[in-house]
Design an enzyme around this catalytic site. Sequence first.
Site, PDB file in Angstrom:
ATOM      1  N   SER A 172      -1.963  15.086  29.933  1.00 32.17           N
ATOM      2  CA  SER A 172      -0.878  15.692  30.774  1.00 32.17           C
ATOM      3  C   SER A 172       0.152  16.268  29.487  1.00 32.17           C
ATOM      4  CB  SER A 172      -0.216  14.643  31.482  1.00 32.17           C
ATOM      5  OG  SER A 172       1.013  15.115  32.119  1.00 32.17           O
ATOM      6  N   TYR A 190       2.550   6.322  33.508  1.00 24.71           N
ATOM      7  CA  TYR A 190       1.756   7.499  33.509  1.00 24.71           C
ATOM      8  C   TYR A 190       1.986   8.243  32.154  1.00 24.71           C
ATOM      9  CZ  TYR A 190      -0.134  12.165  34.927  1.00 24.71           C
ATOM     10  OH  TYR A 190      -0.849  13.330  35.031  1.00 24.71           O
TER      11      TYR A 190
END
Length: 267
Positions: free
Chosen positions: A129, A142
Amino acid sequence: MSKVVFITGASSGIGKAMGEYLKVKGYTVYGTSRNPDRVKDVVFPLVALDVLDADSITKAIKEVVDKEGKIDVLINNAGKGIMGAMEDIDISEIEGGFNTNFLGPIRVMKAVLPFMRKEGKGLIINVTSLAGYSGLPFRSIYSSSKGALELLTESVSMEVKSFGVNVVSVAPGSFATNIASGRYYTPVSEDSAYKEAYSKNLKVSDEYVDQGLDPLVMAKAIHKIIESKKPKVHYKIGAFMERFSVVLKRALPDRVYEKLIMNHYKL
Ligand SMILES: NC(=O)c1ccc[n+]([C@@H]2O[C@H](COP(=O)([O-])OP(=O)(O)OC[C@H]3O[C@@H](n4cnc5c(N)ncnc54)[C@H](OP(=O)(O)O)[C@@H]3O)[C@@H](O)[C@H]2O)c1
């Protein structure tokens, strides 16, 4: 003979779009889901796999290798979002986030690499990501789980090169998928010291996913990477400003960049 592509988390979103696109391009595609029977509208076979369960991974890979004789491309795409102030997130959810986003791809790589080494070739694509390039507020777990996968990719790439296997990472920006609904949200607790800031942050983050790019953009990028004779180690796929943010982070003093991110999230 067409290349065999194995995509984890292909029941929805980016994984599903990649599978559909690669199938049209002539690849033999296998996707995975934790509950394949519940998924009705996929155009490629889905095998049962949970990245938290090593036995399910071994079984799924064996099933594909028994049928096709090999796996040419592994796309480690399964992942989940986790939001909340680090101080407020229960440690079991933090472990769960790293288990899915970091240990999960490791388990799948461990299971696939012996077959790729035997073939003397293969490509592993770890979907990370752009949030793994900067620590974002209220996405500490995350961001850090995806950042860890970026570094792991670099290390393993060097370890397996002599076996003819390439390992790359692809970091998406915001894409319009189900990720927000599958995400773990730390409940906004009335007595949390972070209540106000976290509530504002949740609003900005959700608006962002809704305005995200079409997952087809990721599918096309992945196709180019698979076709590339000399793949790079890292790819970033997203809107210009999202990718430019990584350049800014490298160029600007830390505190200036931090201020920009805090302004963005209204902190
Ligand atoms: N959408 C974005 O804006 C964005 C941005 C950056 C990075 N990413 C990354 O892109 C990847 C795909 O996300 P997406 O946006 O397409 O989300 P999504 O639509 O929620 O898809 C997630 C997929 O992961 C699978 N999955 C979740 N937990 C799993 C587990 N324990 N074992 C096996 N499979 C599991 C789900 O399959 P089942 O539920 O059927 O098992 C589903 O197919 C993720 O790694 C995500 O972190 C997405």
